[in-house]
Design a protein around this motif. Structure first.
Motif, PDB file in Angstrom:
ATOM      1  N   ARG A   1       0.830  -1.206   0.000  1.00 32.35           N
ATOM      2  CA  ARG A   1       0.000   0.000   0.000  1.00 32.35           C
ATOM      3  C   ARG A   1       0.863   1.254   0.000  1.00 32.35           C
ATOM      4  O   ARG A   1       0.543   2.227  -0.660  1.00 32.35           O
ATOM      5  CB  ARG A   1      -0.920   0.017   1.208  1.00 32.35           C
ATOM      6  CG  ARG A   1      -2.043  -0.944   1.084  1.00 32.35           C
ATOM      7  CD  ARG A   1      -3.042  -0.721   2.157  1.00 32.35           C
ATOM      8  NE  ARG A   1      -4.141  -1.647   2.020  1.00 32.35           N
ATOM      9  CZ  ARG A   1      -5.254  -1.553   2.679  1.00 32.35           C
ATOM     10  NH1 ARG A   1      -5.430  -0.568   3.529  1.00 32.35           N
ATOM     11  NH2 ARG A   1      -6.201  -2.438   2.513  1.00 32.35           N
ATOM     12  N   ARG A   2       1.930   1.240   0.771  1.00 30.83           N
ATOM     13  CA  ARG A   2       2.798   2.409   0.834  1.00 30.83           C
ATOM     14  C   ARG A   2       3.415   2.701  -0.534  1.00 30.83           C
ATOM     15  O   ARG A   2       3.474   3.847  -0.984  1.00 30.83           O
ATOM     16  CB  ARG A   2       3.920   2.150   1.865  1.00 30.83           C
ATOM     17  CG  ARG A   2       4.906   3.301   1.970  1.00 30.83           C
ATOM     18  CD  ARG A   2       6.170   2.875   2.655  1.00 30.83           C
ATOM     19  NE  ARG A   2       6.827   1.864   1.826  1.00 30.83           N
ATOM     20  CZ  ARG A   2       7.669   0.953   2.296  1.00 30.83           C
ATOM     21  NH1 ARG A   2       7.933   0.888   3.561  1.00 30.83           N
ATOM     22  NH2 ARG A   2       8.231   0.096   1.493  1.00 30.83           N
ATOM     23  N   ASP A   3       3.860   1.646  -1.216  1.00 32.07           N
ATOM     24  CA  ASP A   3       4.533   1.839  -2.505  1.00 32.07           C
ATOM     25  C   ASP A   3       3.563   2.224  -3.618  1.00 32.07           C
ATOM     26  O   ASP A   3       3.930   2.931  -4.556  1.00 32.07           O
ATOM     27  CB  ASP A   3       5.282   0.560  -2.893  1.00 32.07           C
ATOM     28  CG  ASP A   3       6.421   0.251  -1.935  1.00 32.07           C
ATOM     29  OD1 ASP A   3       6.859   1.175  -1.213  1.00 32.07           O
ATOM     30  OD2 ASP A   3       6.863  -0.913  -1.889  1.00 32.07           O
ATOM     31  N   VAL A   4       2.315   1.803  -3.559  1.00 33.12           N
ATOM     32  CA  VAL A   4       1.378   1.982  -4.654  1.00 33.12           C
ATOM     33  C   VAL A   4       0.376   3.100  -4.367  1.00 33.12           C
ATOM     34  O   VAL A   4      -0.489   3.393  -5.191  1.00 33.12           O
ATOM     35  CB  VAL A   4       0.651   0.637  -4.915  1.00 33.12           C
ATOM     36  CG1 VAL A   4      -0.290   0.710  -6.079  1.00 33.12           C
ATOM     37  CG2 VAL A   4       1.660  -0.466  -5.157  1.00 33.12           C
ATOM     38  N   GLN A   5       0.494   3.758  -3.244  1.00 32.80           N
ATOM     39  CA  GLN A   5      -0.513   4.738  -2.822  1.00 32.80           C
ATOM     40  C   GLN A   5      -0.678   5.883  -3.825  1.00 32.80           C
ATOM     41  O   GLN A   5      -1.807   6.298  -4.118  1.00 32.80           O
ATOM     42  CB  GLN A   5      -0.157   5.297  -1.440  1.00 32.80           C
ATOM     43  CG  GLN A   5      -1.239   6.150  -0.826  1.00 32.80           C
ATOM     44  CD  GLN A   5      -2.497   5.352  -0.580  1.00 32.80           C
ATOM     45  OE1 GLN A   5      -2.440   4.211  -0.145  1.00 32.80           O
ATOM     46  NE2 GLN A   5      -3.640   5.946  -0.871  1.00 32.80           N
ATOM     47  N   LYS A   6       0.402   6.396  -4.391  1.00 30.08           N
ATOM     48  CA  LYS A   6       0.299   7.504  -5.355  1.00 30.08           C
ATOM     49  C   LYS A   6      -0.499   7.087  -6.588  1.00 30.08           C
ATOM     50  O   LYS A   6      -1.353   7.835  -7.080  1.00 30.08           O
ATOM     51  CB  LYS A   6       1.689   7.970  -5.773  1.00 30.08           C
ATOM     52  CG  LYS A   6       2.461   8.659  -4.659  1.00 30.08           C
ATOM     53  CD  LYS A   6       3.823   9.111  -5.147  1.00 30.08           C
ATOM     54  CE  LYS A   6       4.624   9.742  -4.027  1.00 30.08           C
ATOM     55  NZ  LYS A   6       5.972  10.108  -4.440  1.00 30.08           N
ATOM     56  N   LYS A   7      -0.215   5.882  -7.065  1.00 23.59           N
ATOM     57  CA  LYS A   7      -0.925   5.411  -8.254  1.00 23.59           C
ATOM     58  C   LYS A   7      -2.405   5.203  -7.944  1.00 23.59           C
ATOM     59  O   LYS A   7      -3.279   5.499  -8.772  1.00 23.59           O
ATOM     60  CB  LYS A   7      -0.303   4.109  -8.750  1.00 23.59           C
ATOM     61  CG  LYS A   7       1.107   4.297  -9.275  1.00 23.59           C
ATOM     62  CD  LYS A   7       1.689   2.987  -9.732  1.00 23.59           C
ATOM     63  CE  LYS A   7       3.116   3.175 -10.204  1.00 23.59           C
ATOM     64  NZ  LYS A   7       3.728   1.902 -10.585  1.00 23.59           N
ATOM     65  N   LEU A   8      -2.691   4.705  -6.747  1.00 22.32           N
ATOM     66  CA  LEU A   8      -4.086   4.510  -6.362  1.00 22.32           C
ATOM     67  C   LEU A   8      -4.833   5.837  -6.272  1.00 22.32           C
ATOM     68  O   LEU A   8      -6.011   5.921  -6.657  1.00 22.32           O
ATOM     69  CB  LEU A   8      -4.172   3.777  -5.009  1.00 22.32           C
ATOM     70  CG  LEU A   8      -3.830   2.295  -5.020  1.00 22.32           C
ATOM     71  CD1 LEU A   8      -3.836   1.744  -3.606  1.00 22.32           C
ATOM     72  CD2 LEU A   8      -4.828   1.536  -5.877  1.00 22.32           C
ATOM     73  N   ASP A   9      -4.172   6.877  -5.790  1.00 22.93           N
ATOM     74  CA  ASP A   9      -4.812   8.192  -5.709  1.00 22.93           C
ATOM     75  C   ASP A   9      -5.173   8.706  -7.096  1.00 22.93           C
ATOM     76  O   ASP A   9      -6.278   9.246  -7.313  1.00 22.93           O
ATOM     77  CB  ASP A   9      -3.894   9.186  -4.994  1.00 22.93           C
ATOM     78  CG  ASP A   9      -3.725   8.865  -3.518  1.00 22.93           C
ATOM     79  OD1 ASP A   9      -4.562   8.118  -2.962  1.00 22.93           O
ATOM     80  OD2 ASP A   9      -2.742   9.356  -2.914  1.00 22.93           O
ATOM     81  N   LYS A  10      -4.260   8.566  -8.066  1.00 27.18           N
ATOM     82  CA  LYS A  10      -4.542   8.999  -9.437  1.00 27.18           C
ATOM     83  C   LYS A  10      -5.724   8.227 -10.025  1.00 27.18           C
ATOM     84  O   LYS A  10      -6.611   8.801 -10.674  1.00 27.18           O
ATOM     85  CB  LYS A  10      -3.324   8.797 -10.325  1.00 27.18           C
ATOM     86  CG  LYS A  10      -2.204   9.770 -10.066  1.00 27.18           C
ATOM     87  CD  LYS A  10      -1.046   9.508 -11.016  1.00 27.18           C
ATOM     88  CE  LYS A  10       0.145  10.389 -10.689  1.00 27.18           C
ATOM     89  NZ  LYS A  10       1.288  10.090 -11.568  1.00 27.18           N
ATOM     90  N   LEU A  11      -5.703   6.898  -9.793  1.00 16.43           N
ATOM     91  CA  LEU A  11      -6.799   6.087 -10.327  1.00 16.43           C
ATOM     92  C   LEU A  11      -8.137   6.456  -9.696  1.00 16.43           C
ATOM     93  O   LEU A  11      -9.180   6.434 -10.363  1.00 16.43           O
ATOM     94  CB  LEU A  11      -6.504   4.599 -10.094  1.00 16.43           C
ATOM     95  CG  LEU A  11      -5.444   3.977 -10.992  1.00 16.43           C
ATOM     96  CD1 LEU A  11      -5.161   2.548 -10.571  1.00 16.43           C
ATOM     97  CD2 LEU A  11      -5.899   4.006 -12.438  1.00 16.43           C
ATOM     98  N   GLU A  12      -8.104   6.794  -8.420  1.00 15.87           N
ATOM     99  CA  GLU A  12      -9.346   7.185  -7.746  1.00 15.87           C
ATOM    100  C   GLU A  12      -9.932   8.454  -8.375  1.00 15.87           C
ATOM    101  O   GLU A  12     -11.145   8.544  -8.617  1.00 15.87           O
ATOM    102  CB  GLU A  12      -9.068   7.404  -6.256  1.00 15.87           C
ATOM    103  CG  GLU A  12     -10.278   7.708  -5.428  1.00 15.87           C
ATOM    104  CD  GLU A  12     -11.239   6.536  -5.341  1.00 15.87           C
ATOM    105  OE1 GLU A  12     -12.443   6.801  -5.175  1.00 15.87           O
ATOM    106  OE2 GLU A  12     -10.804   5.376  -5.464  1.00 15.87           O
ATOM    107  N   LYS A  13      -9.055   9.433  -8.670  1.00 16.29           N
ATOM    108  CA  LYS A  13      -9.536  10.667  -9.303  1.00 16.29           C
ATOM    109  C   LYS A  13     -10.136  10.369 -10.681  1.00 16.29           C
ATOM    110  O   LYS A  13     -11.203  10.892 -11.046  1.00 16.29           O
ATOM    111  CB  LYS A  13      -8.398  11.668  -9.449  1.00 16.29           C
ATOM    112  CG  LYS A  13      -7.966  12.295  -8.137  1.00 16.29           C
ATOM    113  CD  LYS A  13      -6.823  13.261  -8.354  1.00 16.29           C
ATOM    114  CE  LYS A  13      -6.310  13.819  -7.039  1.00 16.29           C
ATOM    115  NZ  LYS A  13      -5.138  14.694  -7.221  1.00 16.29           N
ATOM    116  N   ARG A  14      -9.452   9.546 -11.466  1.00 12.66           N
ATOM    117  CA  ARG A  14      -9.945   9.210 -12.806  1.00 12.66           C
ATOM    118  C   ARG A  14     -11.285   8.474 -12.718  1.00 12.66           C
ATOM    119  O   ARG A  14     -12.188   8.684 -13.536  1.00 12.66           O
ATOM    120  CB  ARG A  14      -8.928   8.335 -13.547  1.00 12.66           C
ATOM    121  CG  ARG A  14      -7.701   9.094 -13.992  1.00 12.66           C
ATOM    122  CD  ARG A  14      -6.785   8.193 -14.788  1.00 12.66           C
ATOM    123  NE  ARG A  14      -5.541   8.869 -15.134  1.00 12.66           N
ATOM    124  CZ  ARG A  14      -4.521   8.278 -15.714  1.00 12.66           C
ATOM    125  NH1 ARG A  14      -4.577   6.991 -15.997  1.00 12.66           N
ATOM    126  NH2 ARG A  14      -3.431   8.966 -16.005  1.00 12.66           N
TER     127      ARG A  14
END
Length: 152
Positions: free
Chosen positions: A110-123
């Motif tokens: 989760r720590r490593d992938v959190q930035k990518k998850l945030d972008k996907l959430e916005k999209r």
């Protein structure tokens, strides 16, 4: 120059004293013990010569020669050893995993992938918003068609 001669003489005198002390200490170390003194003191009264004694002592080795077997010593007797750790009662067995509070197994992912998850959430939110707008337009169009056909 007189001072240098005096210092050399003092150094020589102190060296002589140290050598005398070392000789005296060495003589004390070389003096025979009670056991070895008894072996050396045995003399043959008839001719005045000393008997040939075996100077070797064997503790762990059994010599083949009968003359050398006289020098065999009895094995050393060791005192009984009591282990203090064995005497102590065993500690109560506790499950070591009960006291451990582990992190969740995917905390590093989760720590490593959190930035990518945030972008996907916005999209995802944007895409859902667009779908909702399209559905509202479809509803408005279908409602508008129903009202136009019924008025004729």
């Amino acid at each position: 120059m007189g001072d240098e001669d005096d210092s050399i003489e003092l150094a020589a005198a102190s060296r002589r004293e140290r050598l005398r002390a070392l000789k005296a200490a060495q003589e004390l170390m070389n003096t025979p013990d009670d056991d070895s003194a008894q072996v050396d003191d045995k003399t043959n009264d008839e001719d005045g010569t000393t008997e040939e004694q075996n100077p070797m002592k064997f503790r762990n080795y059994v010599p083949q020669d009968k003359h050398l077997q006289e020098g065999k010593l009895a094995p050393a007797v060791l005192p009984k050893f009591e282990d203090p750790v064995a005497a102590a009662p065993p500690p109560e067995k506790e499950d070591p995993f009960l006291n451990i509070a582990p992190k969740k197994p995917n905390w590093d992912l989760r720590r490593d992938v959190q930035k990518k998850l945030d972008k996907l959430e916005k999209r995802t939110q944007k895409a859902l918003y667009k779908l909702m707008e399209e559905q509202e337009k479809q509803q408005l169009l279908t409602e508008g068609d129903d009202t136009n056909g019924a008025a004729d």
